[in-house]
Write an enzyme that holds these catalytic residues in place. Structure first.
Site, PDB file in Angstrom:
ATOM      1  N   GLU A 131      -5.637   2.785   6.193  1.00 13.83           N
ATOM      2  CA  GLU A 131      -5.302   2.662   4.672  1.00 13.83           C
ATOM      3  C   GLU A 131      -5.828   3.658   4.009  1.00 13.83           C
ATOM      4  O   GLU A 131      -5.183   4.037   3.056  1.00 13.83           O
ATOM      5  CB  GLU A 131      -5.623   1.151   4.216  1.00 13.83           C
TER       6      GLU A 131
ATOM      7  N   SER B  55     -11.760  -1.165   2.494  1.00 14.40           N
ATOM      8  CA  SER B  55     -11.039  -1.434   3.555  1.00 14.40           C
ATOM      9  C   SER B  55     -10.482  -0.422   4.217  1.00 14.40           C
ATOM     10  O   SER B  55      -9.506   0.119   3.599  1.00 14.40           O
ATOM     11  CB  SER B  55     -10.223  -2.678   3.239  1.00 14.40           C
TER      12      SER B  55
ATOM     13  N   ARG C   1       0.781  -1.219   0.024  1.00 18.46           N
ATOM     14  CA  ARG C   1       0.088   0.025   0.035  1.00 18.46           C
ATOM     15  C   ARG C   1       0.893   1.120   0.089  1.00 18.46           C
ATOM     16  O   ARG C   1       0.425   2.199   0.526  1.00 18.46           O
ATOM     17  CB  ARG C   1      -1.095  -0.097   1.246  1.00 18.46           C
TER      18      ARG C   1
END
Length: 304
Positions: free
Chosen positions: A296, A226, A176
């Site tokens: 995230e 998410s 990420r």
């Protein structure tokens, strides 16, 4: 500069029909939250982005970039300065076993184009609700695959408005993260190197992954996907569930009853509701398990 002055300056660089003043950003985010942008523009050429960056640099105007708003929370106070939407850049080219996709193209659509040309490698992306630019920015991944596995290079524009091309290695893609984030580059296009495959097998894999996604994710509600990064050796959703937070609601947002790793907008929630919920989840998971969750999702803009 005043907003009207910025508008006048930019309208000399790109078509006025591609410029909006005081535009509600909740129209462009998956959470359906966010305040207004002073100036919202949708360029259709790379050269237009360069011109706007150079104009902004000259007049010290902040610039923010948006893809399709799938992994972002824009605060309720909105964004000052210029917001550049990359969704006007949608061209996709296929050359033998290579796909060149512009930043605003949906990665789901690019995975389908790959399938239609009997190319394998992008099946993992068949359910990722993001743009190519966003996918490269955060090295998007799902079900064991990630952008890092298939990208050959990316063409970006730097803060000075210069266009450069970075190889897979130079992109420094990791979980990420990427050099795009660190250097505040803007992705213009990405080149993917794929392999020839059997279209029936490719479709079968995409069907399996789509079914898994629909079974497990709360797609019926607006969300930012998410919310938290995966802690080493753990799953964020499981930790949240074990902390007894599934179904917990703050304002109009709720920890999904279907998948605790998602925070869904169930009743006209705000970005403030999301931020309060994220902090609440982090606090309770830390107290319950001793594990710290890190978001995230990106949170940008100004508070009211």
């Amino acid at each position: 500069m005043q907003v009207t002055e910025i508008y006048d300056g930019i309208s000399e660089l790109i078509e006025a029909s591609h410029i909006k003043i005081n535009e509600p950003l909740k129209k462009y985010t998956y959470t359906k939250t966010g305040g207004n942008a002073d100036i919202y523009i949708t360029p259709v050429k790379y050269s237009e982005i360069q011109k706007v960056i150079q104009f902004a640099n000259e007049h010290q105007i902040p610039v923010t970039y948006l893809g399709n708003g799938s992994n972002i929370i824009i605060r309720d106070g909105g964004i000052r300065g210029i917001v550049i939407s990359l969704l006007g850049l949608t061209e996709v080219q296929v050359e033998v076993d290579t796909i060149i996709a512009s930043s605003g193209a949906a990665i789901i659509e690019v995975s389908r184009i790959a399938r239609d040309h009997h190319l394998t490698g992008l099946e993992f992306a068949c359910g990722i609700p993001g743009s190519i630019g966003g996918a490269v920015y955060m090295n998007a991944g799902a079900y064991g695959g990630e952008v890092k596995d298939v990208i050959e290079s990316a063409t970006v524009v730097n803060q000075a408005g210069e266009i450069i091309t970075l190889t897979n290695e130079e992109l420094q893609l990791d979980y990420r993260t990427s050099i795009i984030q660190a250097e505040h580059y803007v992705v213009l296009e990405a080149t993917f190197k794929l392999e020839r495959g059997d279209i029936n097998l490719i479709q079968s894999q995409m069907d399996i992954l789509t079914e898994r996604r629909e079974d497990k994710q709360p797609l019926e509600y607006p969300s930012c996907g998410s919310v938290f990064r995966r802690p080493p050796g753990h799953f964020a959703g499981q930790l949240i569930q074990e902390a007894g937070l599934q179904g917990h609601r703050i304002g109009g947002v709720e920890v999904s009853k279907k998948h605790a790793g998602f925070i869904v907008n169930v009743n006209n929630g705000t970005a403030t509701d999301y931020e309060l919920m994220i902090a609440h989840v982090q606090k309770n998971v830390l107290e319950n398990s001793g594990i710290e969750l890190h978001p995230e999702v990106r949170v940008i803009g100004e508070k009211l």
